[in-house]
Design an enzyme around this catalytic site. Sequence first.
Site, PDB file in Angstrom:
ATOM      1  CE1 TYR A 145       1.443   8.359   6.063  1.00  0.00           C
ATOM      2  CE2 TYR A 145       3.329   9.239   4.915  1.00  0.00           C
ATOM      3  CZ  TYR A 145       2.444   8.202   5.137  1.00  0.00           C
ATOM      4  OH  TYR A 145       2.568   7.022   4.433  1.00  0.00           O
TER       5      TYR A 145
ATOM      6  CE  LYS B  41     -10.580   3.189  -2.178  1.00  0.00           C
ATOM      7  NZ  LYS B  41     -10.602   2.088  -3.159  1.00  0.00           N
TER       8      LYS B  41
ATOM      9  CG  ASP C 197       5.389   6.700   2.252  1.00  0.00           C
ATOM     10  OD1 ASP C 197       6.478   6.382   1.751  1.00  0.00           O
ATOM     11  OD2 ASP C 197       5.135   6.578   3.463  1.00  0.00           O
TER      12      ASP C 197
ATOM     13  CG  ASP D 115      -8.544   0.568  -5.448  1.00  0.00           C
ATOM     14  OD1 ASP D 115      -8.521   1.704  -5.989  1.00  0.00           O
ATOM     15  OD2 ASP D 115      -9.606  -0.001  -5.155  1.00  0.00           O
TER      16      ASP D 115
ATOM     17  CG  ASP E 128       9.181   2.900  -1.076  1.00  0.00           C
ATOM     18  OD1 ASP E 128       9.815   3.883  -1.520  1.00  0.00           O
ATOM     19  OD2 ASP E 128       9.331   2.466   0.076  1.00  0.00           O
TER      20      ASP E 128
END
Length: 354
Positions: free
Chosen positions: A140, A190, A246, A222, A250
């Site tokens: 980001y 990852k 992020d 994943d 959620d």
Amino acid sequence: MKKIIVIPGDGIGQEITASAVTVLKQVDAKFNIGLEFETRDAGGTSYEKFGTPLTDEALDACKRADGVLFGAVGGKKWDSLPVHLRPEKAIFGLRKGLGLFANLRPTKVYPELINSSPLKPELVGGSDLLIVRELVGGIYFGPRCESETKDGVEQAWDTEIYSVPEIERITRLAFETAKLRRGKVTSVDKANVLAASRLWRKVVVDVAKDFPDVELNHLYVDNAAMQLVLNPKQFDVIVTNNIFGDILSDEAAVIGGSIGLMPSASIGELTSLYEPIHGSAPDIAGKGIANPMGTILSAAMLLRYSLKADDAAKAIERAIDRTLADGYRTADIFTDGFKRVGTDEVTDIICKNL
Ligand code: NAD
């Protein structure tokens, strides 16, 4: 004295922070923490008064405080303002100004609300996890290109960069936090594909050597996304980078069943900021029906993480458990057979249960 800056913000922010302050005052009378409150504006409310969503004076006051309790900002009225004047800019200003490098989001499934969860009760019952998300680094904030042409084809790119000190800082926080909980950290990366994730994993393993009492495991993102819905009970503290955090936070938030109940903490170098995860809910603002529990639980996190007043934090959490167990429900979580209460009424009941 311990100074708390209260930033109600916009919409229901005004109502829910007032509730949280009432509860904090009550808890202070019991535990003698010595709390002192000052209020500042942010978001649309600040724009109306000062022509900016966050004044330098408000930011400076936050920097000098022992903790910041934030409601929410935003509303249709300000949606058409230029980007630098929009209410959300206040959040970025506070994040940057206070150096908020980590976001902590607990997800707890209350037995009384288990049927509000989209997952099967037997899967989610007893889940109690905390996501520690790195907030100021990674993709980001890395170098990017919005558009370039290579061999006649338009492309765009972003860059994931993490340094060893950045990973160390967030990992230490996750392990310290796990020590206050059930002593388990799951690091999500990852590392099978990304170089930045391989460094992440190496640093996490190094930092873990300083915390022999905390159990560590690693998951690829994943798989972590799957495990969160397959078996959320396996998690205590999850630590991860900005983008994975992020998305996963959620995903985790919906497991609990109501956003009105979800608190969060953003840990800073100077001061930390505590806020519910929901927005300013303009559709119900001013009606006296907003659920203040997410904000009150954020105030409990402030006591725990900024003021090291764990007993007082636990007292608030128990009072909320009790209020739910006694059948009191604000409109957002109300179902037949329970007692419907408004913001002020539920606040009084929580205070009585302290
Ligand atoms: P929202 O979270 O404000 O509301 C979504 C839905 O949940 C609404 O129906 C609302 O009534 C309900 N709800 C939310 N909190 C509740 C509570 N405590 N009690 C009862 N019901 C509750 O999200 P939105 O509608 O997408 O956004 C509204 C405004 O809030 C927008 O301007 C948005 O930009 C802003 N926002 C701010 C923050 C923040 O300040 N951190 C976060 C998210 C959204």
